[in-house]
Scaffold this motif. Structure first.
Motif, PDB file in Angstrom:
ATOM      1  N   MET A   1      43.533  19.725  21.435  1.00 55.12           N
ATOM      2  CA  MET A   1      44.164  20.614  21.001  1.00 55.12           C
ATOM      3  C   MET A   1      43.815  21.817  21.186  1.00 55.12           C
ATOM      4  O   MET A   1      42.537  22.445  21.823  1.00 55.12           O
ATOM      5  CB  MET A   1      43.923  20.123  19.182  1.00 55.12           C
TER       6      MET A   1
ATOM      7  N   GLY B   1      48.548  20.136  20.900  1.00 55.15           N
ATOM      8  CA  GLY B   1      47.877  19.507  21.795  1.00 55.15           C
ATOM      9  C   GLY B   1      48.226  18.200  21.199  1.00 55.15           C
ATOM     10  O   GLY B   1      48.446  17.764  19.035  1.00 55.15           O
TER      11      GLY B   1
ATOM     12  N   LYS C   1      40.076  25.399  22.522  1.00 61.42           N
ATOM     13  CA  LYS C   1      40.446  24.146  22.957  1.00 61.42           C
ATOM     14  C   LYS C   1      39.375  23.152  22.384  1.00 61.42           C
ATOM     15  O   LYS C   1      38.314  22.813  23.521  1.00 61.42           O
ATOM     16  CB  LYS C   1      40.837  24.048  24.397  1.00 61.42           C
TER      17      LYS C   1
ATOM     18  N   SER D   1      38.209  19.415  22.599  1.00 69.40           N
ATOM     19  CA  SER D   1      38.736  17.837  23.235  1.00 69.40           C
ATOM     20  C   SER D   1      37.999  16.761  22.969  1.00 69.40           C
ATOM     21  O   SER D   1      37.055  16.967  22.636  1.00 69.40           O
ATOM     22  CB  SER D   1      38.264  17.853  24.869  1.00 69.40           C
TER      23      SER D   1
END
Length: 226
Positions: A57, A96, A198, A200
């Motif tokens: 995301m 995301g 970001k 992940s």
């Protein structure tokens, strides 16, 4: 001479071991009757090994608070922060599939997350003087952390890690840790005006049911684009 009577062998109860490609309602009943619910759970774990999925995301750090405040004001929601944010709002902030999997409880919230934040700063007196800062990257490989602790720090729980690879210290939350990392990268003549994050991880879902729900969510998302 009379033939000897054949003796019927005793019916030996053997543990039922259905073939993995023949799992049906009848076999499920037999597993439960012989091994119980726990045995059925163990069998399902072997029957279908869940694949790991890469989830991520992205969000703009400077837009988060502004978007939350505006949404709560327009929808008459308390700004105390005690109540969980609506999924609709989270979709506005975070882009995301990771945020969906977390808020719908499709995956374990404790993960080996990886965070990357890329930032730029500009000179206060000369806005055209823009510099790209060293990205902030923290990988929790081998040191999984709870999502809420990762985002908000010690208010949600304690997680100790090695800052700069030296001494173990308490994780302060992603935004505070990013600010700590920024110290010393630029002088007071500059101000950060852009920060893209970001988050992940690579993880299986809790079960094939959660995996199915996630795939349906992804399919609906693809359909909305057309």
């Amino acid at each position: 001479m009379s033939k000897a009577n054949k003796i019927k062998p005793k019916n030996r109860k053997k543990p039922y071991k259905p073939k993995k490609d023949q799992l049906n309602l009848n076999s499920i009943k037999q597993i439960v009757s012989s091994k119980g619910v726990d045995g059925l759970y163990d069998h399902f774990k072997e029957y279908k090994r869940l694949d790991k999925h890469y989830l991520e995301m992205k969000w703009d750090i400077f837009d988060v608070n502004t978007t939350i405040d505006l949404y709560c004001l327009m929808n008459n929601i308390s700004l105390s922060g005690d109540d969980p944010l609506p999924l609709e709002l989270l979709d506005m902030i975070y882009k995301g599939d990771l945020i969906y999997a977390l808020r719908k409880q499709l995956i374990d919230p404790t993960q080996e997350f990886r965070i990357e934040i890329h930032s730029r700063a500009r000179h206060i007196d000369n806005p055209d003087d823009i510099v790209t800062l060293e990205p902030y990257i923290k990988d929790f490989a081998g040191d999984p952390i709870n999502y809420e602790v990762f985002m908000q720090g010690k208010d949600k729980g304690k997680h100790y890690f090695k800052r700069d690879g030296v001494f173990k210290t308490l994780w302060e939350g992603v935004t505070k840790e990013w600010n700590i990392n920024l110290d010393g990268q630029y002088s007071d003549d500059y101000e950060v005006f852009e920060a893209k994050a970001k988050l992940s991880c690579t993880t299986p879902f809790y079960s094939w049911l959660q995996e199915k729900e996630f795939k349906q969510y992804k399919l609906l998302g693809q359909m909305r684009r057309f």
